[in-house]
Scaffold this active site. Structure first.
Site, PDB file in Angstrom:
ATOM      1  N   ARG A   1      24.337  48.152  26.478  1.00 26.94           N
ATOM      2  CA  ARG A   1      23.341  47.314  25.798  1.00 26.94           C
ATOM      3  C   ARG A   1      22.613  46.414  26.803  1.00 26.94           C
ATOM      4  O   ARG A   1      23.254  45.725  27.599  1.00 26.94           O
ATOM      5  CB  ARG A   1      24.015  46.453  24.736  1.00 26.94           C
ATOM      6  CG  ARG A   1      24.707  47.237  23.654  1.00 26.94           C
ATOM      7  CD  ARG A   1      25.492  46.344  22.714  1.00 26.94           C
ATOM      8  NE  ARG A   1      24.617  45.468  21.943  1.00 26.94           N
ATOM      9  CZ  ARG A   1      25.052  44.531  21.102  1.00 26.94           C
ATOM     10  NH1 ARG A   1      26.372  44.344  20.949  1.00 26.94           N
ATOM     11  NH2 ARG A   1      24.205  43.781  20.426  1.00 26.94           N
TER      12      ARG A   1
ATOM     13  N   TYR B   1      21.800  46.567  18.686  1.00 27.07           N
ATOM     14  CA  TYR B   1      22.766  47.591  19.106  1.00 27.07           C
ATOM     15  C   TYR B   1      22.053  48.791  19.749  1.00 27.07           C
ATOM     16  O   TYR B   1      22.271  49.943  19.381  1.00 27.07           O
ATOM     17  CB  TYR B   1      23.640  48.036  17.934  1.00 27.07           C
ATOM     18  CG  TYR B   1      24.557  46.936  17.464  1.00 27.07           C
ATOM     19  CD1 TYR B   1      25.770  46.699  18.102  1.00 27.07           C
ATOM     20  CD2 TYR B   1      24.195  46.116  16.400  1.00 27.07           C
ATOM     21  CE1 TYR B   1      26.607  45.675  17.692  1.00 27.07           C
ATOM     22  CE2 TYR B   1      25.019  45.078  15.985  1.00 27.07           C
ATOM     23  CZ  TYR B   1      26.218  44.865  16.634  1.00 27.07           C
ATOM     24  OH  TYR B   1      27.030  43.839  16.233  1.00 27.07           O
TER      25      TYR B   1
ATOM     26  N   HIS C   1      39.237  41.114  49.226  1.00 30.64           N
ATOM     27  CA  HIS C   1      39.960  40.123  50.022  1.00 30.64           C
ATOM     28  C   HIS C   1      39.022  39.175  50.770  1.00 30.64           C
ATOM     29  O   HIS C   1      39.500  38.343  51.538  1.00 30.64           O
ATOM     30  CB  HIS C   1      40.819  40.808  51.089  1.00 30.64           C
ATOM     31  CG  HIS C   1      41.877  41.707  50.570  1.00 30.64           C
ATOM     32  ND1 HIS C   1      42.668  42.486  51.400  1.00 30.64           N
ATOM     33  CD2 HIS C   1      42.305  41.966  49.305  1.00 30.64           C
ATOM     34  CE1 HIS C   1      43.521  43.183  50.660  1.00 30.64           C
ATOM     35  NE2 HIS C   1      43.316  42.899  49.400  1.00 30.64           N
TER      36      HIS C   1
ATOM     37  N   ASP D   1      34.319  47.208  49.695  1.00 32.42           N
ATOM     38  CA  ASP D   1      35.424  46.670  48.909  1.00 32.42           C
ATOM     39  C   ASP D   1      35.765  45.315  49.523  1.00 32.42           C
ATOM     40  O   ASP D   1      36.436  45.227  50.555  1.00 32.42           O
ATOM     41  CB  ASP D   1      36.627  47.612  48.956  1.00 32.42           C
ATOM     42  CG  ASP D   1      37.778  47.149  48.060  1.00 32.42           C
ATOM     43  OD1 ASP D   1      37.867  45.941  47.785  1.00 32.42           O
ATOM     44  OD2 ASP D   1      38.599  48.007  47.662  1.00 32.42           O
TER      45      ASP D   1
ATOM     46  N   GLN E   1      41.783  38.481  40.863  1.00 33.32           N
ATOM     47  CA  GLN E   1      43.155  38.597  40.357  1.00 33.32           C
ATOM     48  C   GLN E   1      43.966  37.388  40.822  1.00 33.32           C
ATOM     49  O   GLN E   1      43.583  36.671  41.748  1.00 33.32           O
ATOM     50  CB  GLN E   1      43.737  39.930  40.859  1.00 33.32           C
ATOM     51  CG  GLN E   1      45.161  40.206  40.461  1.00 33.32           C
ATOM     52  CD  GLN E   1      46.162  39.701  41.483  1.00 33.32           C
ATOM     53  OE1 GLN E   1      45.814  39.409  42.632  1.00 33.32           O
ATOM     54  NE2 GLN E   1      47.402  39.576  41.069  1.00 33.32           N
TER      55      GLN E   1
ATOM     56  N   LYS F   1      44.320  36.279  44.511  1.00 31.07           N
ATOM     57  CA  LYS F   1      43.158  36.296  45.381  1.00 31.07           C
ATOM     58  C   LYS F   1      42.750  34.881  45.810  1.00 31.07           C
ATOM     59  O   LYS F   1      43.242  33.878  45.295  1.00 31.07           O
ATOM     60  CB  LYS F   1      41.994  37.000  44.694  1.00 31.07           C
ATOM     61  CG  LYS F   1      42.257  38.469  44.395  1.00 31.07           C
ATOM     62  CD  LYS F   1      42.555  39.257  45.673  1.00 31.07           C
ATOM     63  CE  LYS F   1      42.676  40.757  45.418  1.00 31.07           C
ATOM     64  NZ  LYS F   1      43.858  41.128  44.650  1.00 31.07           N
TER      65      LYS F   1
ATOM     66  N   ARG G   1      32.766  43.044  30.361  1.00 33.08           N
ATOM     67  CA  ARG G   1      32.277  41.664  30.299  1.00 33.08           C
ATOM     68  C   ARG G   1      33.383  40.649  30.575  1.00 33.08           C
ATOM     69  O   ARG G   1      34.491  40.755  30.063  1.00 33.08           O
ATOM     70  CB  ARG G   1      31.647  41.382  28.929  1.00 33.08           C
ATOM     71  CG  ARG G   1      30.392  42.193  28.638  1.00 33.08           C
ATOM     72  CD  ARG G   1      29.745  41.744  27.338  1.00 33.08           C
ATOM     73  NE  ARG G   1      30.617  41.972  26.196  1.00 33.08           N
ATOM     74  CZ  ARG G   1      30.508  43.002  25.350  1.00 33.08           C
ATOM     75  NH1 ARG G   1      29.561  43.914  25.546  1.00 33.08           N
ATOM     76  NH2 ARG G   1      31.327  43.136  24.333  1.00 33.08           N
TER      77      ARG G   1
ATOM     78  N   PHE H   1      44.640  48.803  48.933  1.00 31.01           N
ATOM     79  CA  PHE H   1      45.240  48.797  47.599  1.00 31.01           C
ATOM     80  C   PHE H   1      44.756  50.037  46.851  1.00 31.01           C
ATOM     81  O   PHE H   1      43.651  50.533  47.075  1.00 31.01           O
ATOM     82  CB  PHE H   1      44.852  47.524  46.846  1.00 31.01           C
ATOM     83  CG  PHE H   1      45.518  47.385  45.505  1.00 31.01           C
ATOM     84  CD1 PHE H   1      46.895  47.241  45.416  1.00 31.01           C
ATOM     85  CD2 PHE H   1      44.783  47.410  44.333  1.00 31.01           C
ATOM     86  CE1 PHE H   1      47.532  47.123  44.182  1.00 31.01           C
ATOM     87  CE2 PHE H   1      45.408  47.292  43.101  1.00 31.01           C
ATOM     88  CZ  PHE H   1      46.772  47.146  43.028  1.00 31.01           C
TER      89      PHE H   1
END
Length: 314
Positions: A223, A230, A168, A165, A191, A194, A240, A94
């Site tokens: 952070r 901060y 899959h 990777d 996704q 999957k 996140r 992909f």
């Protein structure tokens, strides 16, 4: 009798099962996430719990992120990829495998894949290695683990970093080793199509907890965990995961082992049927691949049928 893809009458009488699969487990998980009153991963507990469970299942330390592409980008950032560095990638994958390298300023260098497993062919690596080669990204295509023995040995000889990777390959096993047992970074995707999904989502699997704090800061706008002032320690971005996605993925992970076992069993029947179609050759298997979760039933056809790989979905 003509096949359906050649205009014949389809023999399938029932619709394929709906995907993604879900039941009251996901509903209860979402309600639990809502009722905790904190929908951000920093204040909630669902993402943190999912990371612990996913990491234990795969033999590493997991950091949940927004999607699989971001997992690749964050991993390359952690590896310190510099503009102009070359990263070897399989030519059949992909596009995110290549795009993540480009976004980091690197140069993706494609190599051929094994004609049986469709995973990166280790025999092609020497031909493309240059003094600028920094990383090789084997893709575990459709769930079949790439030859991590040969790729790892080659990388060690040439001081090249391996970054898996595993978009899959949820739950995949190679020679008794899980994805996290190879001592490398690995990127997963959640996704919608999957093997386990929250619509979107991803995870970066670290080989140990040693660099988790750095990875956490880089996925949270620089952070560190627990920051209330901060304190942005490093330039990065916001990768996140939400508490809702984390809750759903905990439910999805709970049935992964059973679903993988079912896919392994049914692949024997499906691959045998695919072999009966003239010109279609289903994805083969290296005997060292102990568990292939079969993200897709890969069955490229040969001329005179339409050239190129045909992904038969489950």
């Amino acid at each position: 009798m003509a096949l359906a893809l050649d205009g014949g009458h389809p023999v399938r009488r029932h619709d394929f099962p709906a995907w993604p699969y879900h039941d009251d487990t996901e509903r209860a998980a979402l309600i639990r996430a809502v009722d905790q009153g904190q929908w951000w991963r920093v204040g909630g507990s669902e993402v943190t719990s999912f990371e612990a469970e996913f990491g234990e299942y795969h033999g590493g330390t997991a950091l949940a992120v927004t999607n699989g592409t971001h997992a690749l980008e964050l991993g390359l950032e952690l590896l310190g990829l510099r503009p102009g560095d070359e990263v070897i990638v399989p030519a059949f994958t992909f596009i995110s495998t290549s795009i993540a390298v480009q976004r980091a300023g690197g140069v993706p260098v494609p190599v051929d894949v094994d004609p049986v497993t469709y995973c990166l062919d280790p025999a092609t690596l020497d031909a493309v290695r240059t003094p600028r080669t920094r990383v090789v990204i084997p893709v575990h295509m459709a769930g079949h683990v790439a030859d991590m023995d040969a790729i790892g040995a080659w990388a060690a000889r040439h001081d090249v970093v391996v970054f898996q990777d595993a978009a899959h390959a949820h739950g995949a096993v190679w020679s008794g080793r899980r994805i996290g047992d190879f001592g490398t970074l690995a990127a997963f995707s959640f996704q919608n199509g999957k093997l386990m999904t929250a619509g979107e989502g991803g995870a970066l699997l670290l080989p140990s907890a040693e660099r988790f704090d750095e990875a956490f800061a880089r996925h949270s706008c620089g952070r560190p965990m627990g920051d209330t002032t901060y304190e942005h320690r490093t330039p990065s971005s916001n990768y996140r995961m939400t508490e809702f996605a984390g809750a759903v993925l905990r439910a999805q992970l709970g049935r992964l082992a059973e679903q993988n076992a079912r896919r392994e069993s049914r692949w024997k029947t499906l691959s045998a049927a695919l072999r009966e179609i003239p010109g279609v050759v289903p994805q083969g298997r290296d005997p060292r691949c102990d568990l292939n979760p079969h993200y897709m039933a890969m069955a490229p056809s040969t001329p005179p049928r339409t050239p190129g790989p045909t992904a038969t979905w489950w």
